[in-house]
Design an enzyme around this catalytic site. Structure first.
Site, PDB file in Angstrom:
ATOM      1  N   PRO A 291       0.133  24.676   5.849  1.00 43.66           N
ATOM      2  CA  PRO A 291       0.621  23.367   6.102  1.00 43.66           C
ATOM      3  C   PRO A 291      -0.275  22.584   6.561  1.00 43.66           C
ATOM      4  O   PRO A 291      -0.666  22.830   7.875  1.00 43.66           O
ATOM      5  CB  PRO A 291       2.214  23.331   6.554  1.00 43.66           C
ATOM      6  CG  PRO A 291       2.002  24.628   7.130  1.00 43.66           C
ATOM      7  CD  PRO A 291       1.313  25.660   6.601  1.00 43.66           C
ATOM      8  N   GLY A 292      -0.639  21.294   6.518  1.00 41.21           N
ATOM      9  CA  GLY A 292      -1.244  20.220   7.306  1.00 41.21           C
ATOM     10  C   GLY A 292      -0.262  18.973   7.496  1.00 41.21           C
ATOM     11  O   GLY A 292       0.564  18.854   8.669  1.00 41.21           O
ATOM     12  N   ARG A 293      -0.287  18.162   6.487  1.00 42.84           N
ATOM     13  CA  ARG A 293       0.490  16.887   6.580  1.00 42.84           C
ATOM     14  C   ARG A 293       1.884  17.202   6.874  1.00 42.84           C
ATOM     15  O   ARG A 293       2.516  16.456   7.778  1.00 42.84           O
ATOM     16  CB  ARG A 293       0.362  16.344   5.335  1.00 42.84           C
ATOM     17  CG  ARG A 293       1.031  14.964   4.958  1.00 42.84           C
ATOM     18  CD  ARG A 293       1.216  14.523   3.437  1.00 42.84           C
ATOM     19  NE  ARG A 293      -0.091  14.978   2.851  1.00 42.84           N
ATOM     20  CZ  ARG A 293      -0.939  14.025   2.447  1.00 42.84           C
ATOM     21  NH1 ARG A 293      -0.819  13.029   3.174  1.00 42.84           N
ATOM     22  NH2 ARG A 293      -2.143  14.290   2.018  1.00 42.84           N
ATOM     23  N   ARG A 330      -6.147   5.813   4.485  1.00 41.74           N
ATOM     24  CA  ARG A 330      -5.658   6.190   3.499  1.00 41.74           C
ATOM     25  C   ARG A 330      -5.073   5.087   2.181  1.00 41.74           C
ATOM     26  O   ARG A 330      -5.300   5.296   1.110  1.00 41.74           O
ATOM     27  CB  ARG A 330      -4.443   7.029   3.609  1.00 41.74           C
ATOM     28  CG  ARG A 330      -4.786   8.180   4.840  1.00 41.74           C
ATOM     29  CD  ARG A 330      -3.690   9.285   4.979  1.00 41.74           C
ATOM     30  NE  ARG A 330      -2.891   9.715   3.800  1.00 41.74           N
ATOM     31  CZ  ARG A 330      -1.823   9.322   3.222  1.00 41.74           C
ATOM     32  NH1 ARG A 330      -1.299   8.285   3.738  1.00 41.74           N
ATOM     33  NH2 ARG A 330      -1.368   9.920   2.117  1.00 41.74           N
ATOM     34  N   CYS A 362     -14.485  -6.002   7.785  1.00 41.38           N
ATOM     35  CA  CYS A 362     -15.151  -6.804   6.614  1.00 41.38           C
ATOM     36  C   CYS A 362     -15.188  -6.147   5.133  1.00 41.38           C
ATOM     37  O   CYS A 362     -16.219  -5.792   4.478  1.00 41.38           O
ATOM     38  CB  CYS A 362     -16.573  -7.078   6.977  1.00 41.38           C
ATOM     39  SG  CYS A 362     -16.441  -8.366   8.223  1.00 41.38           S
TER      40      CYS A 362
END
Ligand SMILES: Cc1ncc(COP(=O)(O)O)c(C=O)c1O
Length: 433
Positions: A291-293, A330, A362
């Site tokens: 798992p990461g998120r 994201r 920008c």
């Protein structure tokens, strides 16, 4: 869960995390600012560890460092009992500097170069996940570091489509990751691994993608991995000691999404793997999850200061903040949808308006949140975005020569700076004039 568990409104109407008003943190460390709640981080890690330790078989968890590769976080999670999965020489360096035991490190990546593989072997890391034949060529010519051969997993691509953004689907047919299961490459990879004396084939790996909610796909991938392992076992007598089922557990970014139940994910995957192994007469392997998120996402909040406002009659109202795509790419990259709250005061909740929160860079695409209902925002107000703990800071850039933000960990009303804000000096430190 969207916000860190310790998030509160103070009597003055300020939003606080870990007992510290975000406004105080913004004053002390500047904005944009990323605030991590240690309590939430600890609870998320506890729930992953409880899930893997609660299975019938032997399961382990490694944190996918790409989601948040800050050494203080890596060492905290490692001390709690998680291994660390890295995908580059840089992440390997960060993990080693953080005091992570080399044997607890898994090295991933679809194009590891000779220098990275040499560093991994010298560490020596617990597992290298081989992704392609080029890496076997390098492993074959690199000197071994010790009497024991380097343990490797072979990354398999099962060719399974998943419901997620196309840019974070990794186990589909058209993917740069892994050895396809359907065209003979995976079988050839096993043969190759078995001919290299310096490596020992410990098992296999699959990872279908990120931000997944439907458990059927990862369970199917796990079954296909074991069917493949069984075919190899029948042919060569080599059974996997370790299989990795990857990560990808989805989290909530807004009030409407329900995050994946970690325990159910782990239980159903391990059950599927064990049942398949039993059917094929394979010994039960150690099952690894990455798992990461789901470990760090909820623990992090991004804090921005409000600046300009532009009302385009009949079109939209833009409110710009002092960060944007340079600290959180994201929304631009994956159409990720965030929510936000006014953080320095309660605001008039009865009198809300629909605005679009734009960044300061920008690019017209530099929009953090399109059409969100918020109390009227004034210049100098603070806006807090929840679920900002994963894949924001690691993907941050210096676009427009912006300074990457400070990161603070809060616990029991105490902030600890775990990454300082960059300076203009840092911006030019690598320039040669
Ligand atoms: C091989 C591998 N494992 C684990 C992860 C972590 O995924 P997530 O953060 O969705 O859990 C990733 C993310 O890309 C990955 O590529």
């Amino acid at each position: 869960m969207l916000w860190p568990e310790t998030t509160r409104r103070t009597d003055l109407g300020e939003l606080s995390v870990g007992g510290v008003p975000l406004a105080d943190l913004a004053d002390e460390f500047g904005t944009p600012l990323y605030v991590f709640d240690e309590v939430t981080l600890g609870k998320r890690a506890d729930s992953v560890l409880a899930a893997v330790r609660g299975t019938d078989g032997h399961a382990e968890a490694v944190f996918a460092a790409k989601a948040l590769s800050i050494p203080a976080v890596l060492s905290l999670l490692h001390e709690m009992g998680l291994g660390i999965d890295v995908v580059s020489g840089g992440e390997l360096h960060a993990a080693l500097q953080a005091g992570v035991a080399p044997g607890s490190i898994t090295f991933h990546g679809n194009n590891k170069d000779e220098e990275e593989l040499r560093a991994a072997i010298q560490a020596p890391v617990g597992l290298i996940v081989v992704d392609n034949f080029h890496e076997f060529d390098i492993l074959e010519r690199l000197p071994a570091n010790r009497a024991m051969p380097q343990q490797v997993l072979i990354r398999l691509n099962p060719g399974i489509d998943v419901h997620t953004h196309g840019k974070i689907a990794t186990g589909i047919i058209d993917s740069k990751f892994g050895f396809p299961l359907w065209n003979g490459d995976a079988t050839a990879a096993v043969e190759r691994a078995l001919t290299i004396k310096r490596v020992s084939l410990a098992g296999y790996h699959v990872h279908l993608g990120s931000q997944l909610f439907d458990l059927q796909a990862p369970v199917l991938a796990a079954r296909l991995m074991i069917d493949f392992a069984a075919a190899v076992h029948q042919r060569t007598g080599v059974a996997p000691r370790v299989v990795s089922a990857g990560g990808g557990m989805g989290i909530a970014y807004d009030g409407e999404t329900v995050e994946v139940n970690m325990q159910e994910w782990v239980e159903r995957t391990v059950e599927a793997i064990n049942a398949r192994c039993t059917r094929h007469n394979l010994p039960l392997p150690t099952v690894v999850f990455e798992p990461g998120r789901s470990l760090v996402g909820q623990a992090g909040v991004a804090v921005y200061r409000v600046g300009s406002r532009k009302e385009i009659q009949g079109v939209r109202t833009y409110v710009s903040v002092d960060g944007g795509m340079a600290d959180n790419i994201r929304p631009t990259l994956y159409d990720a949808r965030y929510t936000a709250e006014l953080a320095n005061r309660q605001g008039d909740q009865e009198d809300q308006e629909t605005v679009t929160i734009a960044g300061k860079y920008c690019e017209s695409g530099d929009v953090l949140i399109e059409d969100i209902r918020l109390p009227r925002l004034l210049p100098g107000d603070l806006l807090a975005l929840p679920a900002a703990g994963a894949y924001c800071i690691p993907l941050a850039s210096n676009y427009n020569m912006s300074l990457r933000p400070a990161v603070v960990m809060v616990n029991e009303s105490k902030p600890t700076l775990i990454r300082r804000r960059e300076t203009f000096y840092d911006l030019l430190a690598t320039s040669v004039m």
